[in-house]
Design an enzyme around this catalytic site. Structure first.
Site, short mmCIF file in Angstrom:
data_model
loop_
_atom_site.label_atom_id
_atom_site.label_comp_id
_atom_site.label_asym_id
_atom_site.label_seq_id
_atom_site.Cartn_x
_atom_site.Cartn_y
_atom_site.Cartn_z
N ARG A 114 -18.86 -28.47 -44.81
CA ARG A 114 -18.08 -29.72 -44.94
C ARG A 114 -18.63 -30.59 -46.07
O ARG A 114 -17.89 -31.33 -46.71
CB ARG A 114 -18.12 -30.51 -43.63
CG ARG A 114 -17.29 -29.87 -42.55
CD ARG A 114 -17.11 -30.80 -41.36
NE ARG A 114 -16.62 -30.02 -40.24
CZ ARG A 114 -17.37 -29.62 -39.23
NH1 ARG A 114 -18.64 -29.95 -39.18
NH2 ARG A 114 -16.86 -28.90 -38.26
N ASN A 171 -24.15 -20.52 -24.53
CA ASN A 171 -25.31 -20.13 -23.68
C ASN A 171 -25.24 -20.85 -22.34
O ASN A 171 -25.50 -20.27 -21.29
CB ASN A 171 -26.65 -20.58 -24.25
CG ASN A 171 -26.86 -20.26 -25.68
OD1 ASN A 171 -25.98 -20.52 -26.48
ND2 ASN A 171 -28.01 -19.71 -26.00
N CYS A 172 -24.91 -22.14 -22.44
CA CYS A 172 -24.99 -22.98 -21.24
C CYS A 172 -23.93 -22.58 -20.22
O CYS A 172 -24.03 -22.94 -19.04
CB CYS A 172 -24.83 -24.45 -21.62
SG CYS A 172 -25.85 -24.88 -23.03
N ALA A 190 -36.13 -25.45 -40.38
CA ALA A 190 -36.08 -24.77 -39.07
C ALA A 190 -35.55 -25.76 -38.04
O ALA A 190 -35.85 -26.96 -38.11
CB ALA A 190 -37.47 -24.27 -38.67
N GLY A 197 -33.81 -26.20 -33.71
CA GLY A 197 -33.52 -25.65 -32.38
C GLY A 197 -34.75 -25.35 -31.54
O GLY A 197 -35.83 -25.91 -31.74
N ASP A 198 -34.56 -24.42 -30.62
CA ASP A 198 -35.62 -24.08 -29.66
C ASP A 198 -36.92 -23.63 -30.33
O ASP A 198 -37.98 -23.67 -29.72
CB ASP A 198 -35.15 -22.93 -28.76
CG ASP A 198 -34.12 -23.37 -27.74
OD1 ASP A 198 -33.73 -24.55 -27.77
OD2 ASP A 198 -33.72 -22.52 -26.91
N TYR A 227 -16.48 -51.82 -15.09
CA TYR A 227 -16.40 -51.86 -13.63
C TYR A 227 -14.98 -51.99 -13.10
O TYR A 227 -14.20 -52.83 -13.54
CB TYR A 227 -17.23 -53.02 -13.07
CG TYR A 227 -16.82 -53.40 -11.67
CD1 TYR A 227 -16.97 -52.48 -10.63
CD2 TYR A 227 -16.24 -54.64 -11.39
CE1 TYR A 227 -16.55 -52.79 -9.35
CE2 TYR A 227 -15.83 -54.96 -10.10
CZ TYR A 227 -15.98 -54.02 -9.09
OH TYR A 227 -15.56 -54.32 -7.83
P1 FAD Z 1 -29.98 -20.02 -29.82
O1 FAD Z 1 -28.75 -20.76 -29.46
O2 FAD Z 1 -30.65 -19.26 -28.76
O3 FAD Z 1 -29.61 -19.08 -31.00
C1 FAD Z 1 -30.57 -18.28 -31.64
C2 FAD Z 1 -29.92 -17.02 -32.16
O4 FAD Z 1 -30.74 -16.49 -33.15
C3 FAD Z 1 -29.76 -15.96 -31.11
O5 FAD Z 1 -28.42 -15.59 -30.95
C4 FAD Z 1 -30.60 -14.81 -31.64
O6 FAD Z 1 -30.01 -13.55 -31.38
C5 FAD Z 1 -30.64 -15.08 -33.10
N1 FAD Z 1 -31.82 -14.50 -33.77
C6 FAD Z 1 -33.11 -14.62 -33.40
N2 FAD Z 1 -33.91 -13.98 -34.27
C7 FAD Z 1 -33.13 -13.45 -35.23
C8 FAD Z 1 -33.36 -12.67 -36.37
N3 FAD Z 1 -34.59 -12.33 -36.73
N4 FAD Z 1 -32.31 -12.29 -37.11
C9 FAD Z 1 -31.05 -12.64 -36.76
N5 FAD Z 1 -30.76 -13.37 -35.70
C10 FAD Z 1 -31.79 -13.79 -34.92
N6 FAD Z 1 -29.21 -26.37 -22.91
C11 FAD Z 1 -28.63 -27.53 -22.55
O7 FAD Z 1 -28.84 -28.55 -23.20
N7 FAD Z 1 -27.83 -27.59 -21.44
C12 FAD Z 1 -27.57 -26.50 -20.69
O8 FAD Z 1 -26.82 -26.59 -19.70
C13 FAD Z 1 -28.16 -25.27 -21.05
N8 FAD Z 1 -27.95 -24.16 -20.32
C14 FAD Z 1 -28.48 -22.98 -20.73
C15 FAD Z 1 -28.21 -21.82 -20.00
C16 FAD Z 1 -28.73 -20.62 -20.42
C17 FAD Z 1 -28.46 -19.39 -19.60
C18 FAD Z 1 -29.52 -20.54 -21.57
C19 FAD Z 1 -30.08 -19.23 -22.02
C20 FAD Z 1 -29.82 -21.67 -22.30
C21 FAD Z 1 -29.29 -22.90 -21.88
N9 FAD Z 1 -29.55 -24.06 -22.60
C22 FAD Z 1 -28.99 -25.25 -22.21
C23 FAD Z 1 -30.45 -24.06 -23.76
C24 FAD Z 1 -29.64 -23.97 -25.06
O9 FAD Z 1 -28.74 -22.94 -25.00
C25 FAD Z 1 -30.61 -23.78 -26.20
O10 FAD Z 1 -31.49 -24.86 -26.23
C26 FAD Z 1 -29.89 -23.70 -27.52
O11 FAD Z 1 -28.96 -22.67 -27.54
C27 FAD Z 1 -30.91 -23.47 -28.65
O12 FAD Z 1 -30.24 -23.28 -29.84
P2 FAD Z 1 -30.90 -22.43 -31.01
O13 FAD Z 1 -29.92 -22.43 -32.11
O14 FAD Z 1 -32.26 -22.92 -31.27
O15 FAD Z 1 -31.06 -20.98 -30.41
#
Ligand code: FAD
Length: 819
Positions: A21, A41-42, A280, A282-283, A426
């Site tokens: 964008r 994921n969630c 970097a 996310g998680d 309210y």
């Molecule tokens: P992700 O969304 O996990 O994406 C990372 C991606 O990177 C993955 O698909 C992986 O395959 C890919 N990857 C990794 N290494 C490589 C590589 N070397 N080459 C290519 N690709 C790669 N959070 C909430 O806030 N509320 C919720 O209700 C909630 N529920 C959840 C339920 C479940 C079952 C899970 C598993 C998680 C939940 N979460 C929730 C957490 C939330 O999904 C994560 O915090 C969020 O998705 C993190 O985002 P991210 O982009 O860091 O990683």
């Protein structure tokens, strides 16, 4: 500019879309090692639970839609295997072809997420042991459930994912237990709040094994045997490992990027790593905890999405920064909602941060508007300036909006004084003119200003020299109270003020805190300097008292679906009963709902049906007993989002519609006398009746309670008067006198001798036999209060019951005897 993104879900997809964008000309490539990008994921646990039924709904974007909408090159099944920061180059493995290739970049975004922890427990590689991280895991679990139809599952780990999985496996009809190493589920909340969640899980028939872990998995016949650290063995059909996640830092570490103290990728406010061309998000990254300013790992979707956007802004030359994370999280636990933001009490203690706390239990909306359901609300704040440090809310309706208001207030650096002033929307169906958030502000501000001095239940437990005054009604008191408490209802406090000791610290409490605060103010203004209200009242006590056992919790299916002769249960689907009268008893505490029902049914005609809605958790059992004992019909009962709906038909079903007492082979004995001969007679009759197949209840009242006392006494807190009273009365069977010819204690010894010589059981043996035969020994709660007896003073197996208990039992009996 060429930007490569590793990871195509929350953080990665968000970064890519934002970048496009801002920069139409950038070349953007996403590499995703899985088959799917941008999936929910969630939502995965809910797909497993068949709540989300369409597979497509899990995918927010596809590689095709990303190409079409954003002109982004998405390469799935493509794993980035190395990053070379010097050459600004990555190596990619095409998983389908097995071929590797290189790609250069100007900027790189790492969004690889986290890895589910898979502890190295013996047997952990069994195919029936699953983790849940992505769509493939989800399909593997659903396929296993569909094909193998497991009857039982064990969820290892009671965090967010573990609890969500337990709920969803229950939805699939699987019996589930959660095993958790710590003493509570949902780590981000405190144990006192988790206690409420434990009750909910138990009521939904989720087994809960706390303070235990898995030692090994092994195959046993067709099943899995799980050995726990405690030595306990459990057989199950499948296991979900949900023991947490760790940041995926393998690429970053090999590329020489800095890793933080907690093991996440180190980034600055711009989401830039130690290499200026690599970002970097996310998680995988370490963030700053906004409350305590320490590094933290907070794997949530909201922060990941926002960080992706911020990284894209900075790459596109639009400076932006991520200040930190509050850890605002929410989870559905069946029909309950649990939410937390900021720091918990545990975290504040860990960092040595000074804090104060208050508990309130406000209704979700105006009490006079139907279906108001109370919530448990805990607020943590700084003792100096009142800055808000954290909050936890467990309830039903309206938990989400209150936690978000608190989240905003923490982010804005607000204090508890500010909470009082927040103008929140309210109308009766949504809130009260003083919203729960305002209420929390009022209570906390009063505490800070010293207008309201409180103590907490843990402090009450430590102070043995307290005078504890329960200011609720006598009926509420009789349903349960704190040991050693004296009941002076707040309405009588001014007249009975002389009964409150002036030479001791006084602690007052009520049900949720409002009457306690009133009582506190009355006493304070009558010269009681050393008085405190026990914050949160009896409701908080129930969640904090150490001896509270989740074993006490009734399963909802027992309460709701138990089709016994007195009440038929129903589910949402089959509760198709048309009521001609409606009664709203929501917000009323026991015995309020039952009293309202009683008054309403009295004015109804035979055959009329009243629909009662109540939020008091005890109502489900109470209405069952009430219908049983009054001869009315409980046509159906269900529970949803904290509201119990019961349908009561006046009279019995069938031809005879007039209320009628149901009688059966039950016998009830009221044991009023505390004399040896009468006690023996009572137990002989009870044993005889039980032996003839009768259900026998012995209801001990007044002097009869002495029969139940332990000989050795018990260490219980009592008032002086109660101690004296107890001292003057016989303690246990061995000290009972005879009704006649007592002869200064000679009589009882004589009669025991005669009984022994004639081979008649002693009273102690008779009591043991009665218990063995299932005779219920019930101590009258009202008499216990009058005589100052505590349950601990009684022999094992004695239940406590009120008059309603006796009347219910007597109604079902075809013989009631008074001894
Ligand atoms: P992700 O969304 O996990 O994406 C990372 C991606 O990177 C993955 O698909 C992986 O395959 C890919 N990857 C990794 N290494 C490589 C590589 N070397 N080459 C290519 N690709 C790669 N959070 C909430 O806030 N509320 C919720 O209700 C909630 N529920 C959840 C339920 C479940 C079952 C899970 C598993 C998680 C939940 N979460 C929730 C957490 C939330 O999904 C994560 O915090 C969020 O998705 C993190 O985002 P991210 O982009 O860091 O990683």
């Amino acid at each position: 500019m060429k930007v490569l993104i590793v990871g195509g879900v929350a953080g990665g997809a968000s970064a890519a879309a934002r970048l496009r964008r801002l920069d139409e000309n950038a070349e953007i490539i996403i590499f995703e090692k899985g088959r799917h990008i941008s999936y929910a994921n969630c939502g995965l646990p809910y797909y497993i639970g068949n709540i989300i039924t369409e597979e497509e709904k899990l995918f927010l974007q596809t590689p095709e839609s990303m190409k079409e909408k954003f002109n982004i090159d998405v390469r799935v099944n493509s794993e980035v295997t190395t990053v070379n920061p010097e050459k600004r180059e990555i190596e990619v493995l095409n998983i389908d072809s097995g071929k590797k290739y290189r790609e250069t970049y100007d900027k790189l975004v790492l969004a690889p997420g986290s890895i589910p922890i898979r502890p190295k427990i013996p047997g952990v590689d069994d195919e029936r042991i699953f983790t849940l991280k992505n769509v493939s895991d989800t399909f593997a679990i659903t396929e296993y459930i569909d094909k193998k139809k497991p009857g039982e599952a064990l969820v290892v780990g009671g965090g967010y994912i573990g609890v969500e999985m337990a709920e969803n496996l229950r939805h699939r009809g699987i019996n589930v237990s959660i095993i958790e190493l710590s003493n509570q589920v949902i780590g981000p909340i405190d144990p006192d709040m988790a206690a409420v969640v434990h009750m909910k899980l138990k009521s939904k028939e989720v087994g809960l094994i706390l303070e235990d872990g898995v030692k090994s998995f092994s195959k046993s016949d067709m099943r899995l045997e799980v050995e726990l650290n405690s030595g306990r063995k459990i057989n199950t059909d499948m296991v979900i490992l949900a023991v947490g996640v760790k940041p995926d830092v393998s690429l970053a570490r090999e590329a020489g990027l800095k890793i933080g103290s907690l093991g996440g990728i180190l980034v600055d406010r711009h989401m830039q790593t130690s290499d200026e061309n690599i970002f970097a998000v996310g998680d995988a990254v370490e963030v700053i905890d906004l409350v305590n300013n320490n590094p933290a790992l907070i794997p949530l979707a909201g922060p990941a999405n926002k960080q992706g956007r911020i990284a894209a802004n900075n790459i596109a030359g639009k400076e932006d920064s991520y200040e930190g994370t509050l850890g605002n999280a929410i989870i559905k636990v069946f029909d309950m909602t649990v939410a937390a933001v900021g720091n918990s009490e545990k975290t504040l203690k860990k960092y040595g941060t000074e804090y104060m706390k208050i508990y309130i239990h406000p209704p979700s909306h105006a009490g006079y508007y139907p279906d108001a359901v109370p919530m448990h609300f805990k607020l943590l704040f700084s003792p100096g300036d009142g800055k808000i440090l954290g909050a936890q809310i467990v309830g039903y309706e309206g938990v989400d909006k209150r936690i978000d208001v608190i989240a905003v207030s923490i982010k804005a650096g607000m204090t508890v004084y500010d909470l009082q002033e927040l103008e929140l929307a309210y109308a009766p169906p949504y809130s009260s003119a003083k919203d729960p958030v305002n209420m929390a502000g009022y209570v906390a501000s009063n505490v800070l200003e010293g207008i309201y001095e409180i103590m907490h239940w843990d402090e009450v437990a430590k102070n043995k020299d307290l005078a504890i005054i329960d200011v609720r009604t006598p009926v509420e008191f009789s349903m349960g109270h704190v040991d050693g408490a004296v009941n002076i209802p707040v309405e009588q406090l001014r007249q009975r003020i002389n009964e409150v000791p002036r030479d001791k610290q006084v602690a007052v409490y009520c049900q949720v805190g409002i009457r306690g605060y009133q009582a506190y103010r009355i006493l304070k203004q009558n010269g009681f300097d050393n008085v405190r209200d026990v914050n949160g009242g009896y409701k908080t006590y129930l969640t904090t008292k150490e001896e509270y056992s989740i074993e006490d919790v009734e399963k909802e299916s027992d309460v709701i679906s138990n089709n016994d002769s007195r009440a038929s249960g129903c589910t949402d689907e089959d509760c198709n009963i048309t009521a001609n009268i409606k009664l709203d008893a929501c917000g009323l505490q026991c015995p309020g709902p039952i009293m309202k029902v009683s008054g309403t049914v009295a004015d109804m005609n035979s055959g009329d049906i009243v629909e009662i809605r109540a939020t008091d958790p005890a109502f489900a059992n109470d209405i069952r007993s009430w219908c049983g004992s009054t001869g009315n019909t409980l046509s159906g009962i269900k529970q949803e989002s904290g509201v119990i709906t019961a349908y009561v038909k006046k009279g019995r079903s069938g031809k005879d519609m007039e209320p009628k007492v149901q009688q059966g082979n039950e016998k009830t004995l009221v044991v009023f006398s505390g004399e040896l001969d009468k006690a023996i007679a009572a137990f002989i009759i009870a044993n005889g009746a039980a032996a003839m197949g009768n259900k026998v209840t012995m209801f001990f009242t007044f002097w009869g309670l002495n029969i139940l006392r332990r000989h050795e006494g018990a260490d219980v807190r009592k008032s002086l008067l109660d101690h004296m009273f107890g001292f003057m009365m016989p303690r246990g069977t061995k000290r009972l006198g005879l009704s006649r010819m007592n002869m200064g204690g000679m009589g009882p010894r004589l009669i025991r001798h005669v009984m022994k010589s004639k081979n008649v059981d002693t009273l102690e043996d008779l009591i043991d036999k009665a218990k063995e035969q299932g005779v219920r020994l019930v101590a009258c709660s009202m008499s216990m209060d009058v005589m100052g007896f505590k349950q601990e003073e009684f022999i094992d197996g004695v239940e406590i019951g009120g008059v309603a208990y006796f009347l219910d039992s007597a109604d079902r009996s075809n013989m009631s005897m008074f001894i």
